[in-house]
Design an enzyme around this catalytic site. Structure first.
Site, PDB file in Angstrom:
ATOM      1  CD  GLU A 227       4.321   7.027  -5.517  1.00  0.00           C
ATOM      2  OE1 GLU A 227       3.412   7.356  -4.736  1.00  0.00           O
ATOM      3  OE2 GLU A 227       5.503   7.382  -5.366  1.00  0.00           O
ATOM      4  CD  GLU A 338       2.648   6.707   1.908  1.00  0.00           C
ATOM      5  OE1 GLU A 338       3.428   7.610   2.287  1.00  0.00           O
ATOM      6  OE2 GLU A 338       2.499   6.393   0.712  1.00  0.00           O
TER       7      GLU A 338
END
Length: 423
Positions: A227, A338
């Site tokens: 990520e 998120e």
């Protein structure tokens, strides 16, 4: 007669009281009080001892991740950047890397056009000092004792908690997403330009991020992810600046992996970019827009996963041996936002995603991902086929995909969190 009896009784009482005092019958309650006082004193002495042991563990951990520096840069907002020799960075504490040096740059992707791209030298606040790290070193944000004390535990410091990848069939656990994704093929990387904002985060236990996920595994305990993106995390960094970050895990965020260089894993190779450092400038509502271009791809020769920032700045790589499923290829790529919703006072959080505006607001108001691409088996960047978009709670945060010739595949996403439709 009565007076005479009283005279006889009082000496007798005096003798009885004296006997009881001397025999130790009366001091029994006082003895119990002393025991309680001693236990309390022992408890008070144990508390500092326990706290001292905790602080000693923290200092030991700081000694592992804060490496000796050849130069130290003090930023204007109180952050410290250490210039650490390449071979002394935390990655080389790993048993399989000990004694080695960073690898040479890999073969570049086919169809990777760098023309027209400019690297903003001062895209991070620490560069505004006018200082830089010398050749042969990398900049590392120094971790403080306060950084670790904000974490729920020393073991969880520098790690994500809970469900940090969007998957439909799991129960709600506080993580909410608005993402675009592709699946059903073999992927060897992903690229996107990510609009940078400074969303408001409601409390220290929450965060807001925008990132690329490269994913493989069953979404069980064997989930592998790589990520990169930007995040606002008061718990991890102690403020509300958006910061450039990386992450990895091989067991669904349980015991492996970490942010940035907070454990042995990611190998940094560039001296201009500091992982975890604050980004500047950021975008403003109806004003100037700023985005960062990130590329993650798998080197076909050595199998390591490399991270590129902007026009060819190789930040570093994740060694292939860190992973199980991602040792070969990815089975899903996600792009998007998120947040963590801790349900303060029983209501939805007001933590913002992206710019804090819904996708329908469009350019210069809503946050965006543009120029979405994936890397195929032949080391080529290609448009993602069958890009899907999904939002966990569209009344709180939503997403809207679009396409044009200038930006290719792109989407707007985000939202304010709690509102009339999201109580």
């Amino acid at each position: 007669m009565i007076a005479s009896n009283q005279r006889r009784i009082f000496p007798a009482l005096l003798v009885l009281v004296s006997f009881l005092l001397l025999s130790g019958v009366c001091p029994l309650p006082l003895s119990g009080f002393d025991d309680d006082r001693r236990r309390s004193a022992d408890y008070q002495s144990l508390r500092p001892q326990k706290e001292l042991r905790r602080l000693n563990k923290i200092k030991t951990h700081l000694g592992k991740i804060n490496k000796p520096s050849v130069k130290t840069i003090q930023t204007l907002h109180g952050e410290v950047i250490d210039c650490v020799l390449l071979h002394q960075q935390p990655a080389f504490d790993h048993p399989l890397l000990r004694g080695q040096k960073p690898l040479d740059p890999p073969e570049r992707l086919r169809s990777h056009d760098l023309t027209g791209m400019m690297f903003v030298e001062d895209f991070q606040l620490w560069r505004n000092t006018g200082e830089s790290c010398p050749g042969g070193t990398i900049p590392i944000r120094r971790t403080s004792e306060e950084d670790i004390l904000r974490a729920s535990s020393l073991q969880r410091f520098g790690r994500k908690a809970g469900r940090c990848v969007r998957r439909d069939f799991l129960s709600y656990d506080g993580h909410e997403h608005a993402v675009g994704y592709v699946t059903g093929d073999q992927y060897y990387g992903a690229k996107a330009s990510i609009n940078v904002w400074a969303p408001q985060v409601a409390n220290q236990s929450e965060f807001s991020l925008s990132q690329i996920w490269v994913i493989s595994g069953s979404f069980g305990d064997d989930l592998n992810t790589i990520e990169a993106g930007w995040q606002v995390s008061p718990e991890l960094y102690g403020d509300n600046f958006p910061r450039f970050f990386t992450y990895w895990t091989t067991d669904a965020y349980q015991a492996t992996g970490c942010y940035n260089l907070l454990c042995s894993g990611f190998v940094q190779t560039d001296s201009r970019v500091a992982l975890g450092a604050a980004i500047s400038p950021t975008s403003s509502f109806d004003g100037g827009q700023f985005d960062i271009s990130l590329l993650i791809w798998k080197d076909p020769k050595h199998g390591n996963w490399w991270l590129e920032f902007g026009p060819g700045i190789l930040v570093g790589y994740w060694p292939s041996f860190l992973f199980t499923h991602l040792m070969d290829h990815a089975t899903m790529v996600q792009f998007g936002g998120e947040i963590v919703n801790s349900m303060p006072s029983g209501s939805h959080t007001t933590t913002q995603m992206g710019s804090g505006q819904f996708a329908g607001e469009g350019f210069a108001k809503a946050s965006y991902f543009r120029s979405l691409q994936v890397v195929d088996w032949d080391n080529n960047l290609t448009p993602p086929s069958n890009l899907q978009v999904v939002a966990d709670h569209p009344n709180c945060y939503n997403i809207q995909k679009e396409y044009n010739d200038a930006w290719g595949n792109y989407f707007y996403y985000g939202g304010p969190g709690r509102n009339v439709q999201c109580p």
